[in-house]
Design a protein around this motif. Structure first.
Motif: not given
Length: 158
Positions: A116-118, A47, A120, A114, A112
């Protein structure tokens, strides 16, 4: 005697696009009073690499394709997010409500792609109210990213 020591580096800030990860790591190593030795391994969360590389996509700017809309209906996901997943995907392997298992364009299988929607955060200059409007992709070339970070740390520390 072989030994394994794990140390979380203190004071790693929230990484933003364009941040110099090697400089951030070197500062954290100094704070922890750690001197890198031959054979040491640094483990970074994907991330922070993705954030530093600016791999952010604004959801409100994504236009879903018919394939994304169809897959979104089957998986109960936002069609725009599915479009981003598809753009990072070689092949959809399996899907069910809430998850899409794919072969990522890098060749590995993951949920998905990879994407990421958390947790962000929008990049600097974007409206603060748009935090839920951003997705984070995996690094463009993870091997290159790792090699560049390693090279910079090696130059700085010998």
């Amino acid at each position: 005697m072989n030994q394994l020591t794990l140390t979380a580096l203190p004071g790693i800030p929230l990484v933003q696009p364009g941040d110099d990860l090697p400089a951030i790591l070197l500062a954290a190593l100094r704070r922890a009073e750690i001197t890198l030795q031959a054979g040491d391994v640094l483990v970074l969360a994907q991330k922070i690499v993705s954030k530093a590389e600016g791999r952010l996509v604004r959801l409100s700017e994504v236009v879903p394709s018919p394939a994304a809309i169809e897959l979104a209906q089957r998986t109960q996901k936002d069609p725009r997010q599915v479009q981003v997943v598809l753009s990072e995907t070689r092949e959809v392997i399996r899907s069910r409500p809430g998850v899409i298992v794919v072969e990522h364009r890098h060749g590995y299988v993951c949920a998905n792609a990879g994407v990421d929607h958390s947790n962000v955060q929008p990049p600097p200059g974007a409206e603060a109210a748009s935090a839920n409007d951003w997705l984070l992709l995996l690094p463009e070339d993870p091997d290159h990213s790792a090699a560049e970070i390693r090279r910079a740390l090696q130059v700085a520390t010998g």
